[in-house]
Design an enzyme around this catalytic site. Sequence first.
Site, mmCIF file in Angstrom:
data_model
loop_
_atom_site.group_PDB
_atom_site.id
_atom_site.type_symbol
_atom_site.label_atom_id
_atom_site.label_comp_id
_atom_site.label_asym_id
_atom_site.label_seq_id
_atom_site.Cartn_x
_atom_site.Cartn_y
_atom_site.Cartn_z
ATOM 1 N N CYS A 118 -33.899 -104.821 10.002
ATOM 2 C CA CYS A 118 -32.510 -104.990 10.450
ATOM 3 C C CYS A 118 -31.615 -105.555 9.358
ATOM 4 O O CYS A 118 -30.540 -105.009 9.056
ATOM 5 C CB CYS A 118 -32.448 -105.840 11.713
ATOM 6 S SG CYS A 118 -33.004 -107.559 11.536
ATOM 7 N N HIS A 121 -32.144 -111.036 14.628
ATOM 8 C CA HIS A 121 -31.728 -109.633 14.496
ATOM 9 C C HIS A 121 -30.266 -109.583 14.078
ATOM 10 O O HIS A 121 -29.482 -110.502 14.364
ATOM 11 C CB HIS A 121 -31.914 -108.902 15.838
ATOM 12 C CG HIS A 121 -31.791 -107.420 15.751
ATOM 13 N ND1 HIS A 121 -32.577 -106.649 14.926
ATOM 14 C CD2 HIS A 121 -30.955 -106.548 16.392
ATOM 15 C CE1 HIS A 121 -32.253 -105.375 15.068
ATOM 16 N NE2 HIS A 121 -31.264 -105.288 15.945
ATOM 17 N N HIS A 152 -27.755 -100.481 13.965
ATOM 18 C CA HIS A 152 -28.796 -101.442 13.566
ATOM 19 C C HIS A 152 -30.125 -100.725 13.402
ATOM 20 O O HIS A 152 -30.272 -99.550 13.770
ATOM 21 C CB HIS A 152 -28.911 -102.569 14.595
ATOM 22 C CG HIS A 152 -29.317 -102.120 15.973
ATOM 23 N ND1 HIS A 152 -30.242 -102.792 16.730
ATOM 24 C CD2 HIS A 152 -28.923 -101.063 16.739
ATOM 25 C CE1 HIS A 152 -30.395 -102.196 17.902
ATOM 26 N NE2 HIS A 152 -29.610 -101.143 17.935
#
Length: 325
Positions: free
Chosen positions: A202, A262, A274
């Site tokens: 990520c 994240h 993402h």
Amino acid sequence: MRKNIFFIFLLWLGVYGLKAQEILPISADSAYAVINVSVCNMREEGKFTSGMSTQALLGMPVKVLRFTDWYEIQTPDNYTGWVHRMVITPMLKARYDEWNRTEKIVVTSHYGFTYEKPDEASQVVSDVVAGNRLKWEGTKGHFYKVSYPDGREAYIPKSISKPEKAWREKNKQDAESIVHTAFTMMGIPYLWAGTSSKGVDCSGLVRTVLFMHDIIIPRDASQQAYIGEHIEIAPDFSNIEPGDLVFFGRKATAEKKEGISHVGIYIGNKKFIHALGDVHISSFYPEDKEYDAFNTGRLLFAVRFLPYINKEKDLNTTLTNPYYN
């Protein structure tokens, strides 16, 4: 020169009985190297079975911290890891500085190859990925002649690369351009510790997209979360803009600070791009087909970073980062 140094080193090992895995200090003038492969896997320990911690790219200048039969290196975003000796070219300071000063060819395509001759039917020298940099040695037809840190020479198609100065002149560091680049990575697989067009995690997606715009940002989501301007997201998302970073994880409690796990890039209309499984778009809006209930439930805050490039220590470009200068 390198072979002579390595021979002397091996002789010294034999004379003094140093074990191969002992960590040797690096002198001030030998603490430099440049990455020699398209994507260099950096590991937590000096062995192939160790977990990967991040990646570095071809042509990237790094600092050498320690040496066994592997090298512990530090990248321009101040991340450290161990790499095999075959994937970097150690350099004395003078040669390292010369590499940084010379005009480069920057790879602009997500994937491609270099060749022994200015002909795509000739022998491949290596693969290349977006953000790779090679020394510009000349031009022939539809190719640039380039050289690698270890001295290998090759030809790269103009269609997948640009001279660094021309690339910088046309390269934009605005939200629209960054979001567009993120879209070109759609479908690229998730790879833990990945920071290249071959695979990303990520924060590696953020790192890779921004590096394609000559922006160097901290490596991990937990580091990226504390640069620039912190924004508490309004219920209708009206106070965040495309290009802002959105962060997810464990919400803060009276006893603990939030836990960042994240990150994604906000693209507007309550949507973000993402890397989770692969690079894709998700939505915070329940009516959208891309609605992501899991990440909506752990959304924490946003960060606006674009106005702070070169105004914060850990947010810079290859023109201002000390590794490149």
